[in-house]
Design a protein around this motif. Structure first.
Motif, PDB file in Angstrom:
ATOM      1  N   PHE A 103      48.622  10.512 -52.803  1.00  0.00           N
ATOM      2  CA  PHE A 103      47.628  10.279 -51.785  1.00  0.00           C
ATOM      3  C   PHE A 103      46.565   9.394 -52.473  1.00  0.00           C
ATOM      4  O   PHE A 103      45.979  10.214 -53.807  1.00  0.00           O
ATOM      5  N   GLN A 104      46.115   8.441 -52.315  1.00  0.00           N
ATOM      6  CA  GLN A 104      44.904   7.765 -52.846  1.00  0.00           C
ATOM      7  C   GLN A 104      43.932   7.452 -51.814  1.00  0.00           C
ATOM      8  O   GLN A 104      44.395   6.955 -50.716  1.00  0.00           O
ATOM      9  N   SER A 105      42.733   7.695 -52.122  1.00  0.00           N
ATOM     10  CA  SER A 105      41.772   7.800 -51.061  1.00  0.00           C
ATOM     11  C   SER A 105      41.148   6.171 -50.548  1.00  0.00           C
ATOM     12  O   SER A 105      40.793   6.342 -49.247  1.00  0.00           O
ATOM     13  N   ASP A 106      41.825   5.256 -51.106  1.00  0.00           N
ATOM     14  CA  ASP A 106      41.639   4.048 -50.491  1.00  0.00           C
ATOM     15  C   ASP A 106      42.487   3.297 -50.085  1.00  0.00           C
ATOM     16  O   ASP A 106      42.659   2.004 -49.837  1.00  0.00           O
ATOM     17  N   GLN A 107      43.808   3.884 -49.884  1.00  0.00           N
ATOM     18  CA  GLN A 107      45.009   3.327 -49.363  1.00  0.00           C
ATOM     19  C   GLN A 107      45.110   3.602 -47.785  1.00  0.00           C
ATOM     20  O   GLN A 107      44.680   4.641 -47.287  1.00  0.00           O
ATOM     21  N   PRO A 108      45.468   2.468 -46.975  1.00  0.00           N
ATOM     22  CA  PRO A 108      45.630   2.874 -45.492  1.00  0.00           C
ATOM     23  C   PRO A 108      46.570   3.830 -44.969  1.00  0.00           C
ATOM     24  O   PRO A 108      46.091   4.633 -44.062  1.00  0.00           O
ATOM     25  N   ARG A 109      47.776   3.677 -45.728  1.00  0.00           N
ATOM     26  CA  ARG A 109      48.539   4.948 -45.277  1.00  0.00           C
ATOM     27  C   ARG A 109      48.104   6.478 -45.584  1.00  0.00           C
ATOM     28  O   ARG A 109      48.161   7.380 -44.594  1.00  0.00           O
ATOM     29  N   THR A 110      47.312   6.609 -46.640  1.00  0.00           N
ATOM     30  CA  THR A 110      46.563   7.808 -46.825  1.00  0.00           C
ATOM     31  C   THR A 110      45.431   8.092 -46.031  1.00  0.00           C
ATOM     32  O   THR A 110      45.529   9.287 -45.241  1.00  0.00           O
ATOM     33  N   LEU A 111      44.823   7.087 -45.722  1.00  0.00           N
ATOM     34  CA  LEU A 111      43.507   7.460 -44.493  1.00  0.00           C
ATOM     35  C   LEU A 111      44.316   7.622 -43.319  1.00  0.00           C
ATOM     36  O   LEU A 111      43.554   8.596 -42.331  1.00  0.00           O
ATOM     37  N   ALA A 112      45.263   7.060 -42.836  1.00  0.00           N
ATOM     38  CA  ALA A 112      46.080   7.187 -41.436  1.00  0.00           C
ATOM     39  C   ALA A 112      46.601   8.611 -41.513  1.00  0.00           C
ATOM     40  O   ALA A 112      46.529   9.169 -40.533  1.00  0.00           O
ATOM     41  N   ALA A 113      46.976   9.304 -42.625  1.00  0.00           N
ATOM     42  CA  ALA A 113      47.824  10.532 -42.859  1.00  0.00           C
ATOM     43  C   ALA A 113      46.684  11.284 -42.639  1.00  0.00           C
ATOM     44  O   ALA A 113      46.725  12.610 -41.887  1.00  0.00           O
ATOM     45  N   MET A 114      45.628  11.304 -43.252  1.00  0.00           N
ATOM     46  CA  MET A 114      44.623  12.212 -43.273  1.00  0.00           C
ATOM     47  C   MET A 114      43.970  12.527 -41.896  1.00  0.00           C
ATOM     48  O   MET A 114      43.519  13.330 -41.418  1.00  0.00           O
ATOM     49  N   HIS A 115      43.679  11.250 -41.105  1.00  0.00           N
ATOM     50  CA  HIS A 115      43.102  11.189 -39.789  1.00  0.00           C
ATOM     51  C   HIS A 115      44.161  11.992 -38.766  1.00  0.00           C
ATOM     52  O   HIS A 115      43.565  12.848 -37.985  1.00  0.00           O
ATOM     53  N   LEU A 116      45.264  11.755 -38.916  1.00  0.00           N
ATOM     54  CA  LEU A 116      46.531  12.559 -38.251  1.00  0.00           C
ATOM     55  C   LEU A 116      46.512  13.949 -38.262  1.00  0.00           C
ATOM     56  O   LEU A 116      46.394  14.827 -37.464  1.00  0.00           O
ATOM     57  N   LEU A 117      46.312  14.341 -39.470  1.00  0.00           N
ATOM     58  CA  LEU A 117      46.428  15.614 -40.121  1.00  0.00           C
ATOM     59  C   LEU A 117      45.069  16.554 -39.726  1.00  0.00           C
ATOM     60  O   LEU A 117      45.069  17.331 -38.943  1.00  0.00           O
ATOM     61  N   ALA A 118      43.956  15.831 -39.658  1.00  0.00           N
ATOM     62  CA  ALA A 118      42.670  16.448 -39.113  1.00  0.00           C
ATOM     63  C   ALA A 118      42.605  16.536 -37.657  1.00  0.00           C
ATOM     64  O   ALA A 118      42.294  17.430 -37.058  1.00  0.00           O
ATOM     65  N   THR A 119      43.077  15.530 -36.907  1.00  0.00           N
ATOM     66  CA  THR A 119      43.175  15.632 -35.421  1.00  0.00           C
ATOM     67  C   THR A 119      44.295  16.489 -34.744  1.00  0.00           C
ATOM     68  O   THR A 119      43.912  17.259 -33.786  1.00  0.00           O
TER      69      THR A 119
END
Length: 433
Positions: A206-222
């Protein structure tokens, strides 16, 4: 090995200086100075060489009487008192005056007995108002196995499923040989969304500036409908970071680890180790963060620090001072293996909760994952070395202890006493026969 060598250096320095005080002032005054000297050297270990690992006071983290010193003096006050009692026992054996020996021995025995009683004192549970979901992925240290290709999606599905758990089997207290996994009776009431979901410090998929990471974190939180704090690599892999995502999936902040591990996350004096170029070339050399960020969501605030930072008491207090109502430690204790180090790290983290009177959520890659109350008691913990999740209740605290406000004042006063004794000894002290 490095930490043991540095600690050995301080133990040796303690013996040399105590012996010097003995020669200059005599035995009685040297024993009076002993606890001041010990606390001063523990402070030096934290501030000069940055190795305050497993200081003497941590041995009393389960003593509910003695740990009442910590919100005022930090762990240094507990170390001071332990050495003072040891000095009394020594005086009872070695001082020349019979009456002083009797007084010192009596006081030492009474003090030791009273402190021992503190280990058996029970207090009411601390109030809770929410629950957290602490994910424990149990991933092999420094390995990306299982998080590449199609397997990445399967493992991320596990994260989604676990983030909405409202109840999990857990140990009541610290895991041990005779501990039994039970289902906490209160957790069936955890029907609202959790107060926070935690993902520990782990390897760098997981790297904070990667689109895949940001999409995954968005889905996890929501999906969890809760704020998320996730350990990961910072931009370009140059930082060891914690990303904070609000319940609506928006990234609300990032904390970059400030106190890095020497020879683990950076190479101190790299030019000095030119002879070990091949070794240092393979080691990480991360950038330091610059700000102790406090994450806020829905009126609540979280102070998050990473792994080894938990051993630096005067640094952690700044999160509470900056408004954190809950402390969060994301860690990968897999680096310690099956040694005593994970348990030592747990006790040091517990002391941070006591010093600042805060609930502390310790989320690790492979254990010990636990919730710690403001008195330093482990309430629930997950089994070690298992792919699992811990659902644990916690509360929010807003008061500021003396230690949170003023830090290592007591330890610095001990330094002043020791420096004064050194100056006086050099100028006016006599040589005892």
């Amino acid at each position: 090995v490095l930490f043991s060598a540095v600690l050995g250096l301080y133990f040796g320095l303690f013996g040399l200086l105590l012996s010097w005080f003995h020669r200059r002032f005599g035995l009685s005054l040297a024993l009076i100075l002993a606890p001041f000297l010990w606390a001063a050297l523990e402070l030096a270990a934290a501030r000069i060489t940055s190795v305050p690992w497993d200081q003497l006071g941590y041995s009393q983290v389960d003593n509910l009487w003695l740990t009442r010193l910590a919100p005022v003096t930090g762990v240094y006050g507990i170390s001071f008192l332990l050495v003072a009692i040891s000095a009394l026992f020594t005086a009872a054996l070695l001082v020349s005056t019979k009456r002083l020996r009797l007084i010192a021995g009596s006081v030492a025995i009474v003090a030791a007995a009273l402190l021992q009683c503190g280990s058996f004192v029970s207090q009411k549970p601390c109030a809770t108002s929410n629950y957290a979901v602490l994910l424990q992925p149990n991933i092999q240290v420094a390995a990306d196995a299982g998080w590449t290709g199609n397997e990445w999606h399967g493992n991320f599905s596990w994260l989604l499923q676990q983030s909405v758990r409202t109840c999990t089997p857990a140990y009541s207290g610290v895991p041990g040989a005779h501990a039994l996994l039970t289902t906490p009776p209160a957790c069936v009431q955890n029907t609202p969304p959790p107060g926070v979901v935690l993902w520990p410090e782990t390897a760098s998929w997981f790297q904070s500036d990667q689109p895949r990471t940001l999409a995954a974190m968005h889905l996890l939180a929501t999906t969890a409908n809760a704020p998320l704090i996730a350990g990961m690599s910072g931009p370009n892999g140059d930082y060891n970071s914690a990303l904070f995502v609000r319940a609506d999936g928006a990234v609300a902040g990032r904390y970059d680890k400030i106190h890095l591990v020497p020879f683990g996350e950076y190479i101190p004096y790299r030019n000095l180790f030119f002879f070990a170029h091949q070794l240092t070339h393979q080691l990480a050399d991360l950038q330091r963060g610059t700000k102790r960020v406090v994450f806020q969501a829905d009126g609540q605030s979280f102070g998050t620090f990473i792994c080894y930072e938990s051993v630096f008491a005067d640094e952690i207090r700044h999160f509470a001072l900056n408004g954190a109502q809950v402390l969060v430690n994301l860690s990968d204790d897999g680096w310690y293996g099956d040694t005593s180090a994970p348990w030592q790290h747990l006790d040091m983290t517990r002391m941070r909760a006591i010093e600042n009177h805060r609930w502390l959520l310790l989320d690790t890659n492979n254990g010990v994952t636990t919730a710690i109350d403001p008195r330093g008691r482990v309430t629930l913990s997950a089994p070690r070395h298992q792919l699992t999740t811990l659902v644990a209740r916690y509360g929010y605290e807003t008061d500021l202890t003396f230690y949170t406000r003023h830090g290592d004042v007591f330890a610095y006063l001990c330094c002043v006493v020791v420096l004064g004794a050194l100056v006086f000894g050099f100028r006016f002290g006599r040589r005892a026969a």
